[in-house]
Design a protein around this motif. Structure first.
Motif, mmCIF file in Angstrom:
data_model
loop_
_atom_site.group_PDB
_atom_site.id
_atom_site.type_symbol
_atom_site.label_atom_id
_atom_site.label_comp_id
_atom_site.label_asym_id
_atom_site.label_seq_id
_atom_site.Cartn_x
_atom_site.Cartn_y
_atom_site.Cartn_z
ATOM 1 N N GLU A 112 -0.335 4.396 -7.821
ATOM 2 C CA GLU A 112 0.134 5.756 -7.556
ATOM 3 C C GLU A 112 1.385 5.599 -6.699
ATOM 4 O OE1 GLU A 112 -2.775 8.521 -6.068
ATOM 5 O OE2 GLU A 112 -4.332 7.606 -7.302
ATOM 6 N N ILE A 113 2.532 5.623 -7.360
ATOM 7 C CA ILE A 113 3.794 5.341 -6.683
ATOM 8 C C ILE A 113 4.087 6.421 -5.634
ATOM 9 C CG2 ILE A 113 6.296 5.024 -7.000
ATOM 10 C CD1 ILE A 113 4.550 2.733 -8.097
ATOM 11 N N LEU A 147 11.328 -3.937 -0.720
ATOM 12 C CA LEU A 147 10.498 -3.728 0.464
ATOM 13 C C LEU A 147 10.121 -5.055 1.110
ATOM 14 C CD1 LEU A 147 8.110 -0.882 -0.787
ATOM 15 C CD2 LEU A 147 10.107 -0.657 0.713
ATOM 16 N N VAL A 148 9.762 -6.029 0.289
ATOM 17 C CA VAL A 148 9.412 -7.360 0.802
ATOM 18 C C VAL A 148 10.634 -7.990 1.474
ATOM 19 C CG1 VAL A 148 8.669 -9.697 0.172
ATOM 20 C CG2 VAL A 148 7.526 -7.703 -0.835
ATOM 21 N N THR A 200 0.834 -1.206 0.000
ATOM 22 C CA THR A 200 0.000 0.000 0.000
ATOM 23 C C THR A 200 0.865 1.251 0.000
ATOM 24 O OG1 THR A 200 -1.801 -1.147 1.123
ATOM 25 C CG2 THR A 200 -1.809 1.253 1.253
ATOM 26 N N TRP A 201 1.908 1.245 0.815
ATOM 27 C CA TRP A 201 2.795 2.409 0.864
ATOM 28 C C TRP A 201 3.388 2.697 -0.513
ATOM 29 C CZ3 TRP A 201 7.971 3.113 -0.268
ATOM 30 C CH2 TRP A 201 8.515 4.353 0.103
ATOM 31 N N LEU A 202 3.836 1.658 -1.211
ATOM 32 C CA LEU A 202 4.474 1.854 -2.513
ATOM 33 C C LEU A 202 3.474 2.211 -3.603
ATOM 34 C CD1 LEU A 202 7.050 1.772 -4.275
ATOM 35 C CD2 LEU A 202 6.587 -0.666 -4.632
ATOM 36 N N THR A 203 2.311 1.547 -3.609
ATOM 37 C CA THR A 203 1.401 1.631 -4.764
ATOM 38 C C THR A 203 0.115 2.418 -4.533
ATOM 39 O OG1 THR A 203 0.210 -0.376 -4.144
ATOM 40 C CG2 THR A 203 2.166 -0.636 -5.560
#
Length: 120
Positions: A70-71, A104-105, A42-45
């Motif tokens: 939405e990056i 991130l993962v 969610t933070w990234l996209t």
């Protein structure tokens, strides 16, 4: 290592739904949760958990996945090496965004604190 056009094309055609279970396995094996995984996605996209599931069900490619995203404006702060590639040196936007997600993962699975993963 230089990213080739063939490599970029392969990533563009890969489906998010084919990689997502690997993300889940990776983070759960290290004691993290699906909710935490969704937090970093969610933070990234900008996608919430419902939208993530819709994209999985729709079997979208990474190309479509990131076209709809939405990056996060702080995504450029994600640096380092993932899969042998230095993220900040990748010149193909889609490949770089995919590697942002991979990084991130990885950070989540390695037990990094959430505020550091989310570049806060």
């Amino acid at each position: 290592m230089k990213v080739t056009p063939e490599h970029n094309e392969r990533i563009a055609k890969m489906t998010f739904s084919s990689v997502y279970p690997h993300y889940v396995t990776k983070v759960e094996k290290k004691g993290r949760t699906i909710e935490e995984l969704h937090t970093v996605i969610t933070w990234l996209t900008g996608f919430d958990s419902v939208k993530i599931q819709e994209l999985i069900d729709e079997k979208v490619t990474f190309k479509t996945f990131f076209e709809r995203a939405e990056i996060n404006p702080n995504a450029h702060l994600i640096k380092g090496v993932i899969c042998g590639y230095r993220i900040e040196d990748i010149d193909n936007t889609l490949t770089q965004q995919t590697r942002f997600l991979d990084k991130l993962v990885d950070e989540l699975a390695k037990g990094r604190k959430m505020e550091k993963i989310l570049r806060q």
